[in-house]
Design a protein around this motif. Structure first.
Motif, mmCIF file in Angstrom:
data_model
loop_
_atom_site.group_PDB
_atom_site.id
_atom_site.type_symbol
_atom_site.label_atom_id
_atom_site.label_comp_id
_atom_site.label_asym_id
_atom_site.label_seq_id
_atom_site.Cartn_x
_atom_site.Cartn_y
_atom_site.Cartn_z
ATOM 1 N N ARG A 95 30.360 63.279 15.822
ATOM 2 C CA ARG A 95 29.708 64.379 15.096
ATOM 3 C C ARG A 95 30.401 64.838 14.184
ATOM 4 O O ARG A 95 30.187 65.316 12.893
ATOM 5 C CB ARG A 95 29.201 65.556 16.150
ATOM 6 N N TYR A 96 31.829 65.123 14.304
ATOM 7 C CA TYR A 96 32.652 65.626 13.378
ATOM 8 C C TYR A 96 32.860 64.645 12.093
ATOM 9 O O TYR A 96 32.885 65.055 10.787
ATOM 10 C CB TYR A 96 34.156 66.085 13.785
ATOM 11 N N LEU A 97 32.989 63.453 12.123
ATOM 12 C CA LEU A 97 33.072 62.490 11.145
ATOM 13 C C LEU A 97 31.784 62.338 10.301
ATOM 14 O O LEU A 97 31.799 62.254 9.255
ATOM 15 C CB LEU A 97 33.301 61.133 11.840
ATOM 16 N N ASP A 98 30.570 62.633 11.036
ATOM 17 C CA ASP A 98 29.435 62.716 10.372
ATOM 18 C C ASP A 98 29.413 63.898 9.275
ATOM 19 O O ASP A 98 28.918 63.796 8.102
ATOM 20 C CB ASP A 98 28.340 62.783 11.399
ATOM 21 N N ASP A 114 35.841 63.960 4.508
ATOM 22 C CA ASP A 114 37.106 63.350 4.308
ATOM 23 C C ASP A 114 37.865 63.254 5.940
ATOM 24 O O ASP A 114 39.083 62.851 5.817
ATOM 25 C CB ASP A 114 38.223 64.499 3.503
ATOM 26 N N ALA A 115 37.055 63.385 6.644
ATOM 27 C CA ALA A 115 37.830 63.108 8.204
ATOM 28 C C ALA A 115 37.704 61.745 8.595
ATOM 29 O O ALA A 115 37.268 61.105 7.875
ATOM 30 C CB ALA A 115 36.890 64.010 9.304
ATOM 31 N N VAL A 116 38.901 61.584 9.165
ATOM 32 C CA VAL A 116 39.500 60.265 9.812
ATOM 33 C C VAL A 116 39.783 60.210 11.196
ATOM 34 O O VAL A 116 40.440 61.232 11.509
ATOM 35 C CB VAL A 116 40.416 59.526 8.862
ATOM 36 N N ALA A 117 39.156 59.182 12.111
ATOM 37 C CA ALA A 117 39.573 59.040 13.318
ATOM 38 C C ALA A 117 41.002 58.165 13.371
ATOM 39 O O ALA A 117 41.027 57.250 12.821
ATOM 40 C CB ALA A 117 38.610 58.526 14.225
ATOM 41 N N ILE A 148 38.064 55.071 10.141
ATOM 42 C CA ILE A 148 39.098 54.753 11.311
ATOM 43 C C ILE A 148 40.429 54.270 10.978
ATOM 44 O O ILE A 148 40.634 53.443 9.917
ATOM 45 C CB ILE A 148 38.461 53.869 12.045
ATOM 46 N N ASN A 149 41.741 54.862 11.117
ATOM 47 C CA ASN A 149 43.133 54.440 10.967
ATOM 48 C C ASN A 149 43.490 54.023 12.329
ATOM 49 O O ASN A 149 43.568 54.810 13.120
ATOM 50 C CB ASN A 149 43.741 55.709 10.310
ATOM 51 N N THR A 197 42.381 60.577 17.868
ATOM 52 C CA THR A 197 42.100 61.978 17.675
ATOM 53 C C THR A 197 41.805 62.157 16.165
ATOM 54 O O THR A 197 41.355 61.221 15.587
ATOM 55 C CB THR A 197 43.735 62.677 17.652
ATOM 56 N N LEU A 198 41.701 63.141 15.629
ATOM 57 C CA LEU A 198 41.407 63.619 14.238
ATOM 58 C C LEU A 198 42.369 63.716 13.281
ATOM 59 O O LEU A 198 43.478 64.248 13.925
ATOM 60 C CB LEU A 198 40.175 64.542 14.077
ATOM 61 N N ASN A 199 42.270 63.421 12.002
ATOM 62 C CA ASN A 199 43.376 63.687 11.003
ATOM 63 C C ASN A 199 43.606 65.260 10.896
ATOM 64 O O ASN A 199 42.696 65.893 11.106
ATOM 65 C CB ASN A 199 43.167 62.981 9.712
#
Length: 301
Positions: free
Chosen positions: A220-223, A227-230, A270-271, A299-301
């Motif tokens: 949901r957060y990435l959606d 600029d969010a990355v897992a 994804i990283n 986790t999230l960046n």
């Protein structure tokens, strides 16, 4: 005709008459008395397969098609091809959302308690909604404009093994506290990320219920955040050579990455890296400690 012949003829006539009356009267009565009463025939009626339309509206904007996205039982993979009615509806929705920036589209996936959930999501309905959301994204609708939900609906009836349109849709105003909700998700994931533990030299994933909910929150957060990355980091214990452990940690991180991708998170978000044995969280002198160190953290960046 002699008297003897006459008597013989009378006997024959008597026998024939008796036989006739027996057949037409007594025999029929006897047969009727032996007939069994008719048995009540009970027939079972199979419930009709359910089907939900691809339908949504907001004020003057309305769209409805009898077709919808279809799924096999216990599956979150969309069955293709998707009908033209659904494709036309997606184009109409895209235009509507482009012109109404304050609106969001809700996708509610349905599931039954008899189905098995092989996805990373807390329930199969949410996994189906996420699959449809990703299909919309492929058609040009930003994921930040969509919300996904899952709902238990045991009244669903499949057609053999196929569910026709186990989804509902609605258009709503963007929640006023949407930013606060995302900030809360971020803090919870950063403070308590997903930690997957592995057996020695193995790389496999079996999420617990709590981890499935965390995965749904990350998705949901990435959606919503462009600029969010897992971040996925693979860790090992110190058994064996360091170089081999760095490689094993990367394999575990890549395995988790492919798992996230199979569940709808784009590769670009994804990283995956490895720390090998370099960042233990417990002592490697005990098996219990080594088990804790064999982990992959998401986790999230």
């Amino acid at each position: 005709m002699t008297k003897r012949t006459t008597n013989l003829l009378g006997i024959i006539i008597t026998i024939l008459a008796g036989t006739y009356f027996y057949i037409t009267c007594c025999s029929e009565c006897g047969m009727q008395s032996k007939e069994e009463p008719e048995k009540e025939v009970i027939t079972s009626i199979e419930p009709k397969a359910t089907s939900f339309p691809f339908s949504f509206s907001d004020g003057d904007f309305t769209y409805s098609a009898n077709d919808n996205f279809n799924f096999n039982s216990s599956s979150s993979a969309i069955l293709t091809p998707v009908s033209q009615g659904v494709e036309d509806g997606i184009e109409s929705l895209k235009s509507f959302l482009d012109e109404n920036s304050e609106k969001v589209f809700n996708i509610n996936g349905y599931y039954t308690s008899d189905e098995e959930n092989d996805s990373a999501f807390p329930n199969l309905g949410l996994a189906r909604a996420n699959a449809v959301k990703n299909y919309f994204v492929s058609k040009g609708i930003p994921s930040k404009l969509m919300n996904t939900l899952g709902q238990l609906k045991n009244e669903l009836v499949p057609n053999v093994n196929l569910f026709s349109g186990p989804l509902g849709y609605s258009i709503a105003n963007r929640a006023e506290d949407a930013d606060e909700q995302l900030a809360d998700i971020y803090q919870r994931i950063k403070g308590n990320p997903i930690s997957l533990e592995f057996n020695t030299a193995e790389a496999s994933i079996n999420l617990r219920a709590e981890q499935r909910q965390k995965f749904a929150n990350i998705s949901r957060y990435l959606d919503k955040e462009d600029d969010a990355v897992a971040n996925i980091v693979g860790h090992t214990d110190n058994t064996g050579q360091r170089d081999a452990n760095i490689k094993l940690g990367q394999e575990r991180a890549d395995f988790a990455k492919s798992y996230l991708m199979r569940n709808g998170i784009p590769e670009s978000r994804i990283n995956a890296t490895s720390k090998g044995p370099d960042e233990p969280i417990a002592s490697n002198d005990t098996e219990e400690g080594r088990a804790k160190n064999r982990r992959t953290v998401i986790t999230l960046n």
